[in-house]
Design a protein around this motif. Structure first.
Motif, PDB file in Angstrom:
ATOM      1  N   ILE A  76     -22.312 -20.101 -46.094  1.00  0.00           N
ATOM      2  CA  ILE A  76     -22.435 -19.919 -44.643  1.00  0.00           C
ATOM      3  C   ILE A  76     -23.515 -18.888 -44.336  1.00  0.00           C
ATOM      4  N   THR A  77     -23.488 -17.781 -45.048  1.00  0.00           N
ATOM      5  CA  THR A  77     -24.482 -16.726 -44.846  1.00  0.00           C
ATOM      6  C   THR A  77     -25.871 -17.221 -45.202  1.00  0.00           C
ATOM      7  N   ASP A  78     -25.969 -17.987 -46.280  1.00  0.00           N
ATOM      8  CA  ASP A  78     -27.263 -18.532 -46.698  1.00  0.00           C
ATOM      9  C   ASP A  78     -27.803 -19.510 -45.660  1.00  0.00           C
ATOM     10  N   LEU A  79     -26.942 -20.371 -45.130  1.00  0.00           N
ATOM     11  CA  LEU A  79     -27.362 -21.379 -44.157  1.00  0.00           C
ATOM     12  C   LEU A  79     -27.686 -20.797 -42.786  1.00  0.00           C
ATOM     13  N   MET A  80     -26.874 -19.814 -42.351  1.00  0.00           N
ATOM     14  CA  MET A  80     -26.973 -19.343 -40.970  1.00  0.00           C
ATOM     15  C   MET A  80     -27.692 -18.008 -40.821  1.00  0.00           C
ATOM     16  N   GLY A  81     -27.855 -17.285 -41.901  1.00  0.00           N
ATOM     17  CA  GLY A  81     -28.542 -15.997 -41.835  1.00  0.00           C
ATOM     18  C   GLY A  81     -27.903 -15.059 -40.833  1.00  0.00           C
ATOM     19  N   SER A  82     -28.730 -14.476 -39.973  1.00  0.00           N
ATOM     20  CA  SER A  82     -28.227 -13.499 -39.002  1.00  0.00           C
ATOM     21  C   SER A  82     -27.365 -14.142 -37.906  1.00  0.00           C
ATOM     22  N   ASP A  83     -27.357 -15.466 -37.811  1.00  0.00           N
ATOM     23  CA  ASP A  83     -26.516 -16.162 -36.832  1.00  0.00           C
ATOM     24  C   ASP A  83     -25.111 -16.444 -37.357  1.00  0.00           C
ATOM     25  N   ALA A  84     -24.844 -16.063 -38.603  1.00  0.00           N
ATOM     26  CA  ALA A  84     -23.518 -16.308 -39.188  1.00  0.00           C
ATOM     27  C   ALA A  84     -22.469 -15.468 -38.463  1.00  0.00           C
ATOM     28  N   PRO A  85     -21.266 -16.020 -38.297  1.00  0.00           N
ATOM     29  CA  PRO A  85     -20.197 -15.249 -37.662  1.00  0.00           C
ATOM     30  C   PRO A  85     -19.711 -14.139 -38.590  1.00  0.00           C
ATOM     31  N   ALA A  86     -18.946 -13.214 -38.050  1.00  0.00           N
ATOM     32  CA  ALA A  86     -18.259 -12.231 -38.886  1.00  0.00           C
ATOM     33  C   ALA A  86     -17.261 -13.004 -39.742  1.00  0.00           C
ATOM     34  N   ILE A  87     -17.266 -12.755 -41.034  1.00  0.00           N
ATOM     35  CA  ILE A  87     -16.354 -13.454 -41.945  1.00  0.00           C
ATOM     36  C   ILE A  87     -15.457 -12.411 -42.599  1.00  0.00           C
ATOM     37  N   VAL A  88     -14.153 -12.575 -42.414  1.00  0.00           N
ATOM     38  CA  VAL A  88     -13.166 -11.645 -42.946  1.00  0.00           C
ATOM     39  C   VAL A  88     -12.373 -12.341 -44.040  1.00  0.00           C
ATOM     40  N   ALA A  89     -12.335 -11.735 -45.204  1.00  0.00           N
ATOM     41  CA  ALA A  89     -11.569 -12.281 -46.322  1.00  0.00           C
ATOM     42  C   ALA A  89     -10.082 -12.050 -46.080  1.00  0.00           C
ATOM     43  N   VAL A  90      -9.276 -13.076 -46.345  1.00  0.00           N
ATOM     44  CA  VAL A  90      -7.828 -12.984 -46.220  1.00  0.00           C
ATOM     45  C   VAL A  90      -7.243 -13.461 -47.546  1.00  0.00           C
ATOM     46  N   THR A  91      -6.481 -12.598 -48.196  1.00  0.00           N
ATOM     47  CA  THR A  91      -5.950 -12.972 -49.503  1.00  0.00           C
ATOM     48  C   THR A  91      -4.733 -12.145 -49.879  1.00  0.00           C
ATOM     49  N   GLY A  92      -3.902 -12.719 -50.695  1.00  0.00           N
ATOM     50  CA  GLY A  92      -2.778 -12.001 -51.276  1.00  0.00           C
ATOM     51  C   GLY A  92      -3.183 -11.246 -52.527  1.00  0.00           C
ATOM     52  N   ASP A  93      -4.417 -11.439 -52.976  1.00  0.00           N
ATOM     53  CA  ASP A  93      -4.938 -10.801 -54.185  1.00  0.00           C
ATOM     54  C   ASP A  93      -5.612  -9.487 -53.796  1.00  0.00           C
TER      55      ASP A  93
END
Length: 118
Positions: free
Chosen positions: A48-65
């Motif tokens: 997503i970051t590679d495709l959208m660059g600075s237009d990418a949304p904020a991405i928050v990791a969600v995990t039980g790990d």
């Protein structure tokens, strides 16, 4: 949980579908499960970051790990935040985020809610 609070929510079950949804819908923030079948959340976030660059949304990791190794992996992949499960923390964070605002306001909302930003 989020829909009942007025948020528009789109759920997907794979990293490849997440990429399609994000391209089609341009959300302000993405809560990305790390352990999805096929393409992992980390792989999807990198694409997503590679495709959208600075237009990418904020991405928050969600995990039980919730290990230092997983946190380091997410930080290296460029995630904007890290939320360990249980999901009660996600509800708190989303109450503080203005999803119609800018990426900066989404990050500010996550900070106010106590989400660890990377």
């Amino acid at each position: 949980m989020l829909q009942s609070r007025g948020y528009a929510v789109t759920e997907v079950t794979s990293g490849s579908r997440a990429i399609e949804c994000i391209r089609d819908n341009a959300p302000a923030i993405v809560l990305m499960d790390i352990n999805m079948p096929g393409m992992t959340g980390v792989e999807a976030a990198l694409e997503i970051t590679d495709l959208m660059g600075s237009d990418a949304p904020a991405i928050v990791a969600v995990t039980g790990d919730d290990t230092s190794q997983r946190r380091a992996e997410c930080e290296a992949a460029g995630f904007d935040g890290f939320i360990p499960k249980p999901v009660r923390v996600i509800e708190k964070a989303c109450r503080a985020i203005n999803v119609n605002g800018s990426l900066a306001s989404a990050r500010d909302g996550m900070r106010r809610a106590g989400v660890e930003l990377v």
